[in-house]
Design a protein around this motif. Structure first.
Motif, PDB file in Angstrom:
ATOM      1  N   ILE A  61      -1.101 -37.550  21.717  1.00  0.00           N
ATOM      2  CA  ILE A  61      -1.036 -38.773  20.906  1.00  0.00           C
ATOM      3  C   ILE A  61      -2.106 -39.776  21.336  1.00  0.00           C
ATOM      4  O   ILE A  61      -2.789 -40.374  20.497  1.00  0.00           O
ATOM      5  N   THR A  78      -5.441 -38.576  20.206  1.00  0.00           N
ATOM      6  CA  THR A  78      -5.517 -38.700  18.755  1.00  0.00           C
ATOM      7  C   THR A  78      -5.859 -40.125  18.346  1.00  0.00           C
ATOM      8  O   THR A  78      -6.629 -40.345  17.410  1.00  0.00           O
ATOM      9  N   ARG A 100     -11.650 -35.742  20.857  1.00  0.00           N
ATOM     10  CA  ARG A 100     -10.256 -35.373  21.110  1.00  0.00           C
ATOM     11  C   ARG A 100     -10.117 -34.486  22.333  1.00  0.00           C
ATOM     12  O   ARG A 100      -9.296 -34.717  23.217  1.00  0.00           O
ATOM     13  N   LEU A 115      -1.553 -36.009  11.164  1.00  0.00           N
ATOM     14  CA  LEU A 115      -1.166 -35.986  12.569  1.00  0.00           C
ATOM     15  C   LEU A 115       0.078 -35.134  12.782  1.00  0.00           C
ATOM     16  O   LEU A 115       0.190 -34.417  13.770  1.00  0.00           O
ATOM     17  N   PHE A 147      -9.013 -40.963  16.118  1.00  0.00           N
ATOM     18  CA  PHE A 147      -8.795 -41.571  14.803  1.00  0.00           C
ATOM     19  C   PHE A 147      -9.862 -42.621  14.510  1.00  0.00           C
ATOM     20  O   PHE A 147     -10.422 -42.670  13.419  1.00  0.00           O
ATOM     21  N   ASP A 159      -1.181 -31.677  12.695  1.00  0.00           N
ATOM     22  CA  ASP A 159      -1.968 -31.493  13.911  1.00  0.00           C
ATOM     23  C   ASP A 159      -1.076 -31.291  15.136  1.00  0.00           C
ATOM     24  O   ASP A 159      -1.180 -30.287  15.856  1.00  0.00           O
TER      25      ASP A 159
END
Length: 129
Positions: A103, A106, A80, A12, A110, A15
C-alpha cells in the motif's frame, strides 16, 4: 483527478489481490508478486481511464498513446518495485506487514503514474471540430 483516483482505487483492488495471492498463495517473492499485481491493475486502469476518466478530453495519438502508456508503466513499475524493496526490510514479517508495504509503495507510484498519464498519455486532442 477524482475520476483518476476512483479508477486507481478499483485498479488497486485488482493489483493488491493479485500481488497478495501470488505472495501468500504461490510463495513468490514480494517484489515479483508486486510487479505481477501492478501489471494486472495497469491493464484494468488503462481501459477504464481511456473510456471514462479522460473520455471528455478525447485523447489523441493511438499508437503514440500506447507507447507513452508503456513508458509511463515502466516508470511507475520501477518506482513501485524500488519502494517495495526499500520498505520490505523495515516492515517485519507477516501478511499484514507485506500488505502495508504494498500500500505504501502504491501511494508513491500513484503520484508518479498520475503525473505522467496526465502529461504524456491522455493528452487532449487538438482537433476539436
Amino acid at each position: 483527478m477524482l475520476r483518476f483516483g476512483l479508477v486507481a482505487a478499483a485498479g488497486l483492488v485488482v493489483d493488491l489481490a493479485v500481488a497478495s495471492a501470488l505472495a501468500a498463495g504461490a510463495g513468490l517473492p514480494l517484489p515479483l508478486a508486486a510487479a505481477c499485481g501492478f501489471c494486472a491493475g495497469a491493464a484494468f486502469n488503462y481501459v477504464v481511464n481511456l473510456r471514462w476518466t479522460f473520455a471528455a478530453a478525447r485523447p489523441s495519438g493511438g499508437v503514440r498513446r500506447i507507447a507513452a502508456y508503456g513508458l509511463t508503466l515502466a516508470a511507475t513499475l520501477l518506482t513501485r518495485v524500488v519502494m517495495v524493496a526499500l520498505l520490505e526490510p523495515l516492515a517485519g514479517e507477516g501478511a499484514l506487514a507485506a500488505l502495508g508495504v504494498l500500500i505504501a509503495a502504491t501511494g508513491v507510484s500513484f503520484v508518479v503514474n498520475y503525473g505522467l498519464s496526465k502529461r504524456f498519455v491522455f493528452v487532449p486532442s487538438q482537433d476539436r471540430t
